[in-house]
Design an enzyme around this catalytic site. Structure first.
Site, PDB file in Angstrom:
ATOM      1  N   ASP A   1       0.785  -1.444  -0.593  1.00  0.00           N
ATOM      2  CA  ASP A   1       0.022  -0.226   0.178  1.00  0.00           C
ATOM      3  C   ASP A   1       1.125   0.916   0.380  1.00  0.00           C
ATOM      4  OD1 ASP A   1      -2.779   0.935  -0.011  1.00  0.00           O
ATOM      5  OD2 ASP A   1      -3.208   0.541   1.794  1.00  0.00           O
ATOM      6  N   SER A   2       2.024   0.635  -0.675  1.00  0.00           N
ATOM      7  CA  SER A   2       3.163   2.189  -0.155  1.00  0.00           C
ATOM      8  C   SER A   2       2.763   3.401  -1.442  1.00  0.00           C
ATOM      9  CB  SER A   2       4.641   1.692  -0.174  1.00  0.00           C
ATOM     10  OG  SER A   2       5.023   3.079  -1.142  1.00  0.00           O
TER      11      SER A   2
END
Ligand SMILES: Cc1ncc(COP(=O)(O)O)c(C=O)c1O
Length: 325
Positions: free
Chosen positions: A71-72
């Site tokens: 989810d970066s």
């Protein structure tokens, strides 16, 4: 001097948050809108990438190798920045790599994803270096960058942000800046850039114990100042508090309440990983003095998860137009 590869729309707005201030009954409050950096949906991370890509191009690199979580925001931003700079991008990703929006954006930008196949975030940087060495052995010219882009070169982005916000602020009383701290590059650059001012920095650590991340940030700030040729950072300007709460990416009730308040008063949607936690720290540590909450972005994750927030699902009422003229 490290060259900058311009990507962001700067300066980002510095706006008064008078409704939020009234709701909190605190001193003068501002928002620094780095959620509006204007390149992709990269938020604060584009500032680091401008210098990382500038450095890569100056060194004649042809591939950016970096990594992060599924989810970066950084991996998506890195892929987009590499693409527009004409570099390939290889990303080492921990955790479950299926179907996240940020990885879709990275893939859309042409990046190749290497799944670590493990939740062990600490292994990413070693794997980035290993992949970089493998590419170099195959004749490529890689630039390997650790998670979050938090190197002295990357931190130059936020040293520049410090100069930007000081110029916007003008001469009034120096504020306390509140911002989220992940890998630490942003706060390190800020501290380096604010040396010689009376400003204070209050970091909300979202992933590491405060002692550990404070040591890392002070080291990085010193290296950043040395690289920029500016005054040594002053540790007494920095406080980092524990904002991890229930875990990485998981908001506590206080984090959610703070995020709701920012949305309800200023109309800004915050993500649970960074924005909500920094807002909760700003609320908890409010004083009568001036403060500035640095909004860093995280919009992709905020939008991905907004419908899961308790109380945010619409209550559906039946509606009929039967019989209407
Ligand atoms: C939206 C957002 N805010 C804050 C941070 C933290 O920045 P840093 O890793 O430089 O501490 C990140 C890091 O990825 C981020 O994506």
């Amino acid at each position: 001097m490290t060259p900058r590869f311009p990507l962001a729309v700067l300066p980002t707005p510095l706006v008064r948050a008078d409704r939020l201030r009234a709701a909190l009954g605190c001193g003068p409050l501002w928002l620094k809108r780095d959620d509006l950096t204007g390149f992709g949906v990269a938020g604060n991370k584009v500032r680091a990438l401008e210098y990382l890509l500038g450095d890569a191009l100056a060194r004649g690199c042809d591939v950016l190798v970096t990594g992060g979580g599924p989810d970066s925001n950084f991996v998506a931003a890195a892929a987009q920045a590499a693409r527009v700079a004409g570099l390939d991008c290889e990303l080492v990703v921990w955790g479950d790599v299926r179907g996240t929006t940020n990885l879709a954006l990275a893939t859309a930008a042409g990046a190749r994803i290497h799944a670590l196949g493990s939740d062990d975030r600490g292994r990413v940087d070693g794997e980035v270096d290993r992949l970089g060495a493998e590419l170099a052995a195959a004749g490529r010219r890689p630039l390997a960058v650790p998670r979050g882009g938090s190197t002295p070169v990357g931190a130059l982005g936020f040293a520049g942000a410090a100069a930007e916000v000081v110029a916007q602020w003008g001469g009034s009383d120096a504020p306390t800046v509140v911002l989220p701290v992940g890998s630490g590059g942003s706060v390190a650059g800020l501290l380096a850039g604010l040396a010689g001012t009376g400003w204070r920095v209050l970091g909300a650590s979202v992933s590491r114990p405060p002692d550990e991340i404070t040591a890392k940030v002070l080291g990085l700030a010193g290296e950043t100042a040395a690289l920029a040729g500016t005054a040594s950072p002053r540790p007494e300007q920095l406080t980092i508090v524990d904002a991890r709460g229930p875990g990485f990416g998981v908001a506590s009730p206080a984090d959610r309440a703070a995020a709701d308040l920012v949305l309800g008063t200023e109309g800004v949607l915050l993500d649970d990983t960074y924005g909500a936690k920094a807002a909760a720290v700003a609320v908890e540590h409010r004083t009568d003095g001036p403060a500035l909450l640095w909004l860093t972005g995280g919009l992709v994750s905020a939008l991905t998860h907004v419908s899961e927030v308790p109380g945010y699902s619409p209550e559906v009422r039946s509606h009929t137009t039967e019989g209407a003229p």
